[in-house]
Design a protein around this motif. Structure first.
Motif, PDB file in Angstrom:
ATOM      1  N   ASP A 363      20.081  15.703 -28.979  1.00 36.04           N
ATOM      2  CA  ASP A 363      21.406  16.236 -28.679  1.00 36.04           C
ATOM      3  C   ASP A 363      22.485  15.153 -28.655  1.00 36.04           C
ATOM      4  O   ASP A 363      23.674  15.451 -28.854  1.00 36.04           O
ATOM      5  CB  ASP A 363      21.393  16.956 -27.322  1.00 36.04           C
ATOM      6  CG  ASP A 363      20.589  18.241 -27.367  1.00 36.04           C
ATOM      7  OD1 ASP A 363      20.359  18.765 -28.477  1.00 36.04           O
ATOM      8  OD2 ASP A 363      20.175  18.721 -26.296  1.00 36.04           O
ATOM      9  N   ASP A 364      22.091  13.909 -28.403  1.00 33.82           N
ATOM     10  CA  ASP A 364      23.079  12.835 -28.365  1.00 33.82           C
ATOM     11  C   ASP A 364      23.270  12.170 -29.729  1.00 33.82           C
ATOM     12  O   ASP A 364      23.860  11.090 -29.838  1.00 33.82           O
ATOM     13  CB  ASP A 364      22.715  11.785 -27.309  1.00 33.82           C
ATOM     14  CG  ASP A 364      21.351  11.140 -27.558  1.00 33.82           C
ATOM     15  OD1 ASP A 364      20.716  11.457 -28.595  1.00 33.82           O
ATOM     16  OD2 ASP A 364      20.920  10.322 -26.724  1.00 33.82           O
ATOM     17  N   GLY A 365      22.768  12.815 -30.795  1.00 34.93           N
ATOM     18  CA  GLY A 365      23.032  12.330 -32.143  1.00 34.93           C
ATOM     19  C   GLY A 365      22.177  11.160 -32.585  1.00 34.93           C
ATOM     20  O   GLY A 365      22.639  10.320 -33.375  1.00 34.93           O
ATOM     21  N   ALA A 366      20.946  11.096 -32.112  1.00 35.40           N
ATOM     22  CA  ALA A 366      20.027  10.043 -32.539  1.00 35.40           C
ATOM     23  C   ALA A 366      18.874  10.654 -33.330  1.00 35.40           C
ATOM     24  O   ALA A 366      18.346  11.712 -32.954  1.00 35.40           O
ATOM     25  CB  ALA A 366      19.489   9.274 -31.339  1.00 35.40           C
ATOM     26  N   ASP A 391      20.046   5.156 -32.640  1.00 35.99           N
ATOM     27  CA  ASP A 391      20.892   5.045 -31.450  1.00 35.99           C
ATOM     28  C   ASP A 391      21.724   6.306 -31.261  1.00 35.99           C
ATOM     29  O   ASP A 391      22.092   6.968 -32.245  1.00 35.99           O
ATOM     30  CB  ASP A 391      21.827   3.838 -31.578  1.00 35.99           C
ATOM     31  CG  ASP A 391      21.082   2.522 -31.555  1.00 35.99           C
ATOM     32  OD1 ASP A 391      20.021   2.470 -30.910  1.00 35.99           O
ATOM     33  OD2 ASP A 391      21.562   1.566 -32.193  1.00 35.99           O
ATOM     34  N   PRO A 392      22.050   6.669 -30.015  1.00 39.76           N
ATOM     35  CA  PRO A 392      22.912   7.838 -29.775  1.00 39.76           C
ATOM     36  C   PRO A 392      24.220   7.730 -30.550  1.00 39.76           C
ATOM     37  O   PRO A 392      24.829   6.657 -30.633  1.00 39.76           O
ATOM     38  CB  PRO A 392      23.148   7.787 -28.262  1.00 39.76           C
ATOM     39  CG  PRO A 392      21.943   7.075 -27.726  1.00 39.76           C
ATOM     40  CD  PRO A 392      21.583   6.048 -28.766  1.00 39.76           C
ATOM     41  N   GLY A 393      24.626   8.838 -31.144  1.00 34.50           N
ATOM     42  CA  GLY A 393      25.862   8.862 -31.900  1.00 34.50           C
ATOM     43  C   GLY A 393      25.730   8.451 -33.347  1.00 34.50           C
ATOM     44  O   GLY A 393      26.719   8.513 -34.102  1.00 34.50           O
ATOM     45  N   SER A 394      24.537   8.045 -33.767  1.00 32.99           N
ATOM     46  CA  SER A 394      24.357   7.591 -35.146  1.00 32.99           C
ATOM     47  C   SER A 394      24.370   8.738 -36.143  1.00 32.99           C
ATOM     48  O   SER A 394      24.610   8.521 -37.338  1.00 32.99           O
ATOM     49  CB  SER A 394      23.047   6.815 -35.281  1.00 32.99           C
ATOM     50  OG  SER A 394      23.047   5.653 -34.490  1.00 32.99           O
ATOM     51  N   PRO A 396      26.309  11.989 -36.227  1.00 36.99           N
ATOM     52  CA  PRO A 396      27.276  12.978 -35.712  1.00 36.99           C
ATOM     53  C   PRO A 396      27.161  14.329 -36.407  1.00 36.99           C
ATOM     54  O   PRO A 396      27.460  15.365 -35.815  1.00 36.99           O
ATOM     55  CB  PRO A 396      28.634  12.330 -35.981  1.00 36.99           C
ATOM     56  CG  PRO A 396      28.372  11.324 -37.059  1.00 36.99           C
ATOM     57  CD  PRO A 396      26.979  10.839 -36.836  1.00 36.99           C
ATOM     58  N   ASP A 397      26.713  14.336 -37.655  1.00 37.70           N
ATOM     59  CA  ASP A 397      26.533  15.577 -38.403  1.00 37.70           C
ATOM     60  C   ASP A 397      25.114  15.587 -38.965  1.00 37.70           C
ATOM     61  O   ASP A 397      24.853  14.977 -40.008  1.00 37.70           O
ATOM     62  CB  ASP A 397      27.555  15.672 -39.537  1.00 37.70           C
ATOM     63  CG  ASP A 397      27.420  16.973 -40.336  1.00 37.70           C
ATOM     64  OD1 ASP A 397      26.525  17.782 -40.011  1.00 37.70           O
ATOM     65  OD2 ASP A 397      28.197  17.155 -41.290  1.00 37.70           O
TER      66      ASP A 397
END
Length: 408
Positions: A363-366, A391-394, A396-397
């Motif tokens: 859910d955190d984009g990892a 890593d989280p946010g890596s 986003p889509d």
């Protein structure tokens, strides 16, 4: 007292790899491999895979002694490790001194009962396979408990035999915690079409003796029971770290090691299922798969041999992949497979579900895991993506992951 330059405790895949690793670095070192099973080191994955197929391999013996010149002693358990004197004691009372040691003790299969019940078996060793195979060839009713890797693989293998098979899983469907519904459909169809009965949403509570002359009874959490000729428990393992703990080594659900697989003792390394090590991509993990056993065993053996010769030990940098076979389908994976994550499915042209890549995104984009469904020679690319996007946010889509791994 006997003395060896290198002692490897355990006689499985990791132990074989450790002996080979030693020999790669030092052609003259003396090596002892000692383990409790009666068979010399063998390849473990075929126990639930190739040995059940119509054309099984003639042998799964790894040929450790011939390949490495090691002394291989089977049927012997190491009961004590004294790091001060650098000795091990085996269950026949013999003591052996080592200069360097590798702990490759693996794990012990989880069971349903505190005391043995006739007809209730675990599935971990070649001896276990032989017992289950005899029952299967006789057309007996075998109940498999567990919807994880071993339980599903064993049910698939047994379905190719003469056995009557019942699979008991806690999930709503087998493998639903790992793969998308389309692949669950495919697995279920393969099992049911071959006569396997699937009991879902059932947790095995215990097993009891059956009536005189009958097999064991499996008791489920809804107060029902299943009669059988044999119950095979496939509920994973617990790391065999008691020897390390008793010796005063750092233990935390496995033997804690550093980047060179060194334990808290400077002369002892650990490898395989029992080692909790810092993976450069996955973080600190303990991995129960054969690629990891091969890789960490070899690294531990090479590192011990190097240090004994006065050289620096190289860090272990291999991130392992794992794999499974479900009838005619096969898959490889790196990282974490968890169907609760966002699953991005990328299917090859042709019949839907025949080949594709499933990305598992948190859910955190990892990016947490990559499953390669009938897609081969891409585990290294999957590892690269995990390193790049872990890593989280890596991510986003998540949809942009499609196409990152070639499908043909």
């Amino acid at each position: 007292m006997e003395s060896f330059d290198h002692v490897v405790v355990g006689a499985g895949v990791a132990a074989d790899a450790a002996a080979r690793g030693v020999r790669e670095v030092d052609p003259d070192a003396t090596i002892l491999v000692v383990g409790p099973e009666p068979d010399p080191p063998y390849d473990r994955p075929p126990l639930t895979k190739d040995l059940w197929r119509p054309d099984p391999p003639a042998s799964i013996d790894l040929g450790t002694a011939a390949a490495t010149g090691a002394t291989v002693r089977t049927g012997r358990s190491v009961t004590a490790l004294d790091t001060a004197s650098r000795t091990v004691t085996t269950d026949d009372g013999a003591q052996v001194r080592y200069d360097r040691l590798v702990l490759a003790t693996g794990g012990a299969p989880r069971t349903l009962t505190s005391e043995p019940v006739p007809g209730v078996l675990t599935f971990r060793s070649l001896g276990d396979y032989r017992r289950v195979r005899e029952l299967a060839d006789a057309g007996r009713h075998v109940v498999v408990v567990g919807g994880g890797y071993i339980g599903i693989e064993l049910a698939c293998g047994l379905a190719l035999s003469a056995a009557r098979v019942t699979l008991v899983v806690t999930q709503d469907r087998p493998a639903a915690h790992l793969v998308p519904p389309m692949l669950v459909d495919r697995l279920e169809e393969g099992l049911r079409s071959r006569g396997v009965e699937i009991l879902t949403h059932r947790r095995a509570v215990t097993a009891e003796r059956g009536a005189p002359g009958a097999g064991p009874v499996l008791v489920l959490d809804d107060a029902t029971w299943v009669e059988s000729d044999a119950i095979v428990v496939g509920l994973g393992i617990t790391p065999a770290d008691d020897l390390a703990r008793s010796a005063g080594l750092d233990v935390d659900d496995g033997v804690v090691v550093d980047a060179t697989l060194l334990t808290s003792d400077p002369y002892v390394r650990a490898a395989g299922d029992v080692a909790r090590y810092p993976d450069p991509v996955l973080g600190r993990v303990r991995v129960e798969h054969v690629d990891n056993a091969h890789a960490t065993g070899r690294s531990a053996g090479r590192a011990n041999a190097a240090e004994r010769l006065g050289h620096a030990a190289e860090p272990h940098t291999h991130t392992p992949f794992f794999y499974s076979d479900w009838f005619d389908d096969g898959w490889e994976a790196v990282g974490t497979l968890d169907a609760r994550l966002t699953l991005v499915e990328d299917w090859a042209p042709g019949p839907l579900g025949d080949a594709g890549v499933i990305y598992h995104v948190s859910d955190d984009g990892a990016l947490r895991g990559v499953m390669l469904w009938n897609v081969w020679d891409s585990a290294a690319r999957a590892t690269e993506l995990l390193a790049e996007l872990g890593d989280p946010g890596s991510v986003p889509d998540p949809s942009t992951l499609r196409g990152r791994i070639p499908l043909a």
